[in-house]
Design a protein around this motif. Sequence first.
Motif, PDB file in Angstrom:
ATOM      1  N   GLU A  41       0.836  -1.210   0.000  1.00 37.50           N
ATOM      2  CA  GLU A  41       0.000   0.000   0.000  1.00 37.50           C
ATOM      3  C   GLU A  41       0.865   1.253   0.000  1.00 37.50           C
ATOM      4  O   GLU A  41       0.472   2.287  -0.542  1.00 37.50           O
ATOM      5  CB  GLU A  41      -0.919  -0.002   1.222  1.00 37.50           C
ATOM      6  N   ALA A  42       2.041   1.155   0.635  1.00 35.86           N
ATOM      7  CA  ALA A  42       2.975   2.285   0.632  1.00 35.86           C
ATOM      8  C   ALA A  42       3.840   2.300  -0.630  1.00 35.86           C
ATOM      9  O   ALA A  42       4.779   3.103  -0.731  1.00 35.86           O
ATOM     10  CB  ALA A  42       3.872   2.219   1.875  1.00 35.86           C
ATOM     11  N   ASP A  43       3.499   1.406  -1.579  1.00 33.65           N
ATOM     12  CA  ASP A  43       4.206   1.300  -2.852  1.00 33.65           C
ATOM     13  C   ASP A  43       5.687   0.962  -2.646  1.00 33.65           C
ATOM     14  O   ASP A  43       6.568   1.484  -3.326  1.00 33.65           O
ATOM     15  CB  ASP A  43       4.077   2.600  -3.648  1.00 33.65           C
ATOM     16  N   GLU A  44       5.954   0.061  -1.701  1.00 28.91           N
ATOM     17  CA  GLU A  44       7.315  -0.392  -1.428  1.00 28.91           C
ATOM     18  C   GLU A  44       7.473  -1.840  -1.868  1.00 28.91           C
ATOM     19  O   GLU A  44       6.542  -2.637  -1.771  1.00 28.91           O
ATOM     20  CB  GLU A  44       7.632  -0.274   0.073  1.00 28.91           C
ATOM     21  N   ASP A  45       8.653  -2.181  -2.355  1.00 26.66           N
ATOM     22  CA  ASP A  45       8.931  -3.547  -2.746  1.00 26.66           C
ATOM     23  C   ASP A  45       9.153  -4.416  -1.510  1.00 26.66           C
ATOM     24  O   ASP A  45       9.655  -3.948  -0.479  1.00 26.66           O
ATOM     25  CB  ASP A  45      10.179  -3.604  -3.627  1.00 26.66           C
ATOM     26  N   VAL A  46       8.803  -5.698  -1.627  1.00 25.31           N
ATOM     27  CA  VAL A  46       9.005  -6.653  -0.543  1.00 25.31           C
ATOM     28  C   VAL A  46       9.658  -7.896  -1.142  1.00 25.31           C
ATOM     29  O   VAL A  46       9.074  -8.550  -2.005  1.00 25.31           O
ATOM     30  CB  VAL A  46       7.677  -7.058   0.133  1.00 25.31           C
ATOM     31  N   TYR A  47      10.870  -8.196  -0.676  1.00 21.49           N
ATOM     32  CA  TYR A  47      11.614  -9.347  -1.174  1.00 21.49           C
ATOM     33  C   TYR A  47      11.773 -10.384  -0.069  1.00 21.49           C
ATOM     34  O   TYR A  47      11.966 -10.039   1.105  1.00 21.49           O
ATOM     35  CB  TYR A  47      12.997  -8.917  -1.666  1.00 21.49           C
ATOM     36  N   VAL A  48      11.717 -11.660  -0.450  1.00 19.88           N
ATOM     37  CA  VAL A  48      11.891 -12.739   0.519  1.00 19.88           C
ATOM     38  C   VAL A  48      13.206 -12.589   1.274  1.00 19.88           C
ATOM     39  O   VAL A  48      13.274 -12.778   2.494  1.00 19.88           O
ATOM     40  CB  VAL A  48      11.842 -14.115  -0.190  1.00 19.88           C
ATOM     41  N   GLU A  49      14.264 -12.227   0.542  1.00 19.03           N
ATOM     42  CA  GLU A  49      15.600 -12.183   1.136  1.00 19.03           C
ATOM     43  C   GLU A  49      15.727 -11.136   2.235  1.00 19.03           C
ATOM     44  O   GLU A  49      16.599 -11.251   3.105  1.00 19.03           O
ATOM     45  CB  GLU A  49      16.653 -11.900   0.050  1.00 19.03           C
ATOM     46  N   THR A  50      14.889 -10.100   2.203  1.00 21.22           N
ATOM     47  CA  THR A  50      14.994  -9.035   3.213  1.00 21.22           C
ATOM     48  C   THR A  50      13.758  -8.940   4.095  1.00 21.22           C
ATOM     49  O   THR A  50      13.661  -8.031   4.917  1.00 21.22           O
ATOM     50  CB  THR A  50      15.224  -7.677   2.520  1.00 21.22           C
ATOM     51  N   LEU A  51      12.829  -9.876   3.929  1.00 23.59           N
ATOM     52  CA  LEU A  51      11.578  -9.787   4.671  1.00 23.59           C
ATOM     53  C   LEU A  51      11.785  -9.918   6.176  1.00 23.59           C
ATOM     54  O   LEU A  51      11.302  -9.074   6.950  1.00 23.59           O
ATOM     55  CB  LEU A  51      10.602 -10.870   4.195  1.00 23.59           C
ATOM     56  N   ILE A  52      12.489 -10.944   6.624  1.00 22.51           N
ATOM     57  CA  ILE A  52      12.598 -11.204   8.063  1.00 22.51           C
ATOM     58  C   ILE A  52      13.269 -10.051   8.806  1.00 22.51           C
ATOM     59  O   ILE A  52      12.745  -9.589   9.837  1.00 22.51           O
ATOM     60  CB  ILE A  52      13.325 -12.533   8.323  1.00 22.51           C
ATOM     61  N   PRO A  53      14.414  -9.541   8.349  1.00 24.51           N
ATOM     62  CA  PRO A  53      15.031  -8.430   9.088  1.00 24.51           C
ATOM     63  C   PRO A  53      14.163  -7.175   9.153  1.00 24.51           C
ATOM     64  O   PRO A  53      14.325  -6.353  10.064  1.00 24.51           O
ATOM     65  CB  PRO A  53      16.326  -8.156   8.299  1.00 24.51           C
ATOM     66  N   ASP A  54      13.244  -7.018   8.186  1.00 21.68           N
ATOM     67  CA  ASP A  54      12.402  -5.823   8.142  1.00 21.68           C
ATOM     68  C   ASP A  54      11.125  -5.946   8.966  1.00 21.68           C
ATOM     69  O   ASP A  54      10.422  -4.953   9.187  1.00 21.68           O
ATOM     70  CB  ASP A  54      12.022  -5.497   6.692  1.00 21.68           C
ATOM     71  N   LEU A  55      10.792  -7.158   9.420  1.00 17.11           N
ATOM     72  CA  LEU A  55       9.561  -7.343  10.185  1.00 17.11           C
ATOM     73  C   LEU A  55       9.639  -6.642  11.535  1.00 17.11           C
ATOM     74  O   LEU A  55      10.724  -6.470  12.096  1.00 17.11           O
ATOM     75  CB  LEU A  55       9.319  -8.842  10.423  1.00 17.11           C
ATOM     76  N   PRO A  56       8.510  -6.228  12.113  1.00 16.64           N
ATOM     77  CA  PRO A  56       8.504  -5.716  13.485  1.00 16.64           C
ATOM     78  C   PRO A  56       9.139  -6.749  14.422  1.00 16.64           C
ATOM     79  O   PRO A  56       9.020  -7.957  14.193  1.00 16.64           O
ATOM     80  CB  PRO A  56       7.011  -5.530  13.774  1.00 16.64           C
ATOM     81  N   SER A  57       9.797  -6.275  15.467  1.00 20.53           N
ATOM     82  CA  SER A  57      10.644  -7.141  16.292  1.00 20.53           C
ATOM     83  C   SER A  57       9.910  -8.359  16.850  1.00 20.53           C
ATOM     84  O   SER A  57      10.431  -9.484  16.815  1.00 20.53           O
ATOM     85  CB  SER A  57      11.262  -6.339  17.435  1.00 20.53           C
ATOM     86  N   GLU A  58       8.705  -8.181  17.354  1.00 18.61           N
ATOM     87  CA  GLU A  58       7.985  -9.315  17.938  1.00 18.61           C
ATOM     88  C   GLU A  58       7.589 -10.326  16.869  1.00 18.61           C
ATOM     89  O   GLU A  58       7.730 -11.543  17.070  1.00 18.61           O
ATOM     90  CB  GLU A  58       6.735  -8.837  18.684  1.00 18.61           C
ATOM     91  N   LEU A  59       7.131  -9.851  15.718  1.00 14.17           N
ATOM     92  CA  LEU A  59       6.775 -10.747  14.626  1.00 14.17           C
ATOM     93  C   LEU A  59       8.033 -11.431  14.084  1.00 14.17           C
ATOM     94  O   LEU A  59       8.001 -12.618  13.735  1.00 14.17           O
ATOM     95  CB  LEU A  59       6.069  -9.973  13.515  1.00 14.17           C
ATOM     96  N   GLN A  60       9.126 -10.709  14.012  1.00 11.54           N
ATOM     97  CA  GLN A  60      10.384 -11.287  13.554  1.00 11.54           C
ATOM     98  C   GLN A  60      10.794 -12.459  14.449  1.00 11.54           C
ATOM     99  O   GLN A  60      11.208 -13.520  13.963  1.00 11.54           O
ATOM    100  CB  GLN A  60      11.480 -10.220  13.560  1.00 11.54           C
ATOM    101  N   SER A  61      10.652 -12.284  15.767  1.00 10.41           N
ATOM    102  CA  SER A  61      10.979 -13.368  16.695  1.00 10.41           C
ATOM    103  C   SER A  61      10.052 -14.560  16.514  1.00 10.41           C
ATOM    104  O   SER A  61      10.484 -15.712  16.571  1.00 10.41           O
ATOM    105  CB  SER A  61      10.900 -12.858  18.144  1.00 10.41           C
ATOM    106  N   ASP A  62       8.762 -14.291  16.294  1.00 10.23           N
ATOM    107  CA  ASP A  62       7.800 -15.379  16.074  1.00 10.23           C
ATOM    108  C   ASP A  62       8.170 -16.176  14.822  1.00 10.23           C
ATOM    109  O   ASP A  62       8.081 -17.412  14.813  1.00 10.23           O
ATOM    110  CB  ASP A  62       6.387 -14.815  15.922  1.00 10.23           C
ATOM    111  N   VAL A  63       8.565 -15.480  13.760  1.00 11.10           N
ATOM    112  CA  VAL A  63       8.926 -16.141  12.504  1.00 11.10           C
ATOM    113  C   VAL A  63      10.176 -16.996  12.694  1.00 11.10           C
ATOM    114  O   VAL A  63      10.228 -18.157  12.266  1.00 11.10           O
ATOM    115  CB  VAL A  63       9.139 -15.094  11.397  1.00 11.10           C
ATOM    116  N   LYS A  64      11.197 -16.445  13.339  1.00  8.41           N
ATOM    117  CA  LYS A  64      12.427 -17.205  13.574  1.00  8.41           C
ATOM    118  C   LYS A  64      12.154 -18.437  14.425  1.00  8.41           C
ATOM    119  O   LYS A  64      12.678 -19.523  14.164  1.00  8.41           O
ATOM    120  CB  LYS A  64      13.471 -16.319  14.254  1.00  8.41           C
ATOM    121  N   ARG A  65      11.347 -18.248  15.450  1.00  6.41           N
ATOM    122  CA  ARG A  65      11.026 -19.373  16.333  1.00  6.41           C
ATOM    123  C   ARG A  65      10.298 -20.473  15.562  1.00  6.41           C
ATOM    124  O   ARG A  65      10.583 -21.664  15.724  1.00  6.41           O
ATOM    125  CB  ARG A  65      10.173 -18.884  17.506  1.00  6.41           C
TER     126      ARG A  65
END
Length: 241
Positions: A41-65
């Motif tokens: 919606e903000a017209d920004e690109d989203v790539y798999v390779e950079t998705l995890i580091p860009d996630l909000p911290s709590e969601l990033q931890s959930d994904v890694k876990r």
Amino acid sequence: MKMKSSKRQKQQKNLKSWISKHEFHGTTKGNINDYIGQRYEADEDVYVETLIPDLPSELQSDVKRHICLDLLKNIYIQTIFHKVGLQHRRQWVAMALFFNEHHYIVREGDPIDAVFLITEGIVWTCTSNNGEGSGPRHAERLEKGQYFGGKLLEWVLTPTSDDMYNLSKLPISSKTLKTHTKVEAFALMAHDLKQIWQSKLSRLGQEQLQSKAAARVQRIWRRNHPKTDDSNSIGGGSRKL
């Protein structure tokens, strides 16, 4: 506009495949999709390779876990560190990495500064004969559910000097680690392992805990590893490499 639309479609296809491959579900899957939608919606690109580091911290931890926890259950990272709370840390210390094919991750003779958990793709480990670079060479395949960096774990848990506590020295790899395909991996860095272990030592007492850890590491190491090995499998049944 057509080129932009085509690029966006490729991103969406890759992201959808990644989410499906890792079997995200429920709240975590919904939060990932919400985040991706907000970026679009903000017209920004989203790539798999950079998705995890860009996630909000709590969601990033959930994904890694979600991705890593099952892989840790049957190796001694979890066996030794489960009481430290590695699998329950709110902010997970594992760092997501993506490598292209035919990429050197670690070379024989390099310091080992991380434990690499392979979550997708294929890598090869090889070593020269007696480390001299001549004679027959030996290669072994590592794939999803395996890891590299056992020497670092042994070194962190059974230090022979104070060098471990300031990371002025690191163990040397006896093998080269090189990707065969594109690879997704998670790295547990030496300084993070050191901090987790020191925190545990400060709470339970260094001599008692370190003695127990050393004995356990040695038992598992002898059972699963040749003397010069850096790698092993994660999952039901160990594989000597």
